[in-house]
Design a protein around this motif. Structure first.
Motif: not given
Length: 229
Positions: A127, A131, A133-134, A151, A153, A160, A177-179, A181, A189
């Protein structure tokens, strides 16, 4: 180099063994660069045997030649030490690389994960910032459908990991991956390929590892991290 030693190096003084003459003259303009400790001893002995009784070798010149001899001996010793250090470095490199066998590793420039024999998957991503959450989406390679969404967090910036235990053994899945802030802004990511190391090859200039599920060897330099270790 004094005149007597220069004459010997040029082959103009008799009594020097032919092997020494060859070693000094074959290098041409390189002069005495190829001499070793034994060559120096032969040169000094020949100089003493062939000196003019009416003009014996100057003691100061002789002392200088012995100093040269000590320098050559020191260089030979240094070369030996360097060779020992290099050999030790190779052994250390082999020992370190051997510890990778059986480990899951993240490889730069990929976005796939392969399920082990028991269906478990271990992957990694990086990342660009913290973040809140991701979501990791694991994608079926045949249908393109998302078969699992994981999911996560409160993730730190940098490397990661994620895992899944219900994959199909031997199947290579893609993932995304989507994250976001804490402000809701997207966090960059970077995905990695991954696999389990089953062999290490140090016989080439660039050492490589073989990974389960990957057809071609991967350079050790491409390993971003050991997953879970």
């Amino acid at each position: 180099m004094n005149s007597a030693t220069a004459a010997i190096a040029a082959g103009s003084v008799t009594g020097v063994p032919s092997s020494s003459t060859a070693s000094t003259t074959s290098s041409g303009s390189a002069g005495l660069n190829g001499l070793n400790q034994q060559d120096f001893i032969q040169l000094i002995v020949a100089q003493l045997q062939n000196q003019d009784p009416t003009q014996p070798t100057n003691p100061q010149d002789l002392a200088t030649e012995f100093a040269d001899l000590a320098s050559v001996n020191g260089i030979d010793t240094l070369d030996t030490k360097v060779s020992q250090i290099q050999a030790g470095g190779q052994a250390s490199q082999l020992a370190q690389a051997a510890t990778l066998i059986g480990k899951s590793v993240a490889i730069t420039g990929g976005d796939t994960v392969t399920a082990s024999s028991n269906g478990s998957i271990n992957g990694a991503f990086s990342l660009g910032g913290p973040a809140t959450s991701a979501a990791v989406s694991i994608i079926d390679p045949t249908t393109g459908a998302v078969v699992k969404s994981i999911d996560l967090s409160n993730l730190p910036a940098g490397s990661n990991n994620f895992s899944w235990s219900s994959g199909t053994a031997g199947t290579t899945y893609k993932y995304a991956v989507s994250a976001v802030s804490s402000t809701g802004a997207p966090v960059t990511a970077t995905t990695y390929g991954s696999g389990t190391v089953n062999a290490v090859n140090l016989s080439t200039t660039n050492p490589t590892v073989s990974l389960t599920g990957v057809s071609t060897p991967v350079p050790v330099s491409s390993i971003a991290s050991i997953i879970g270790g």
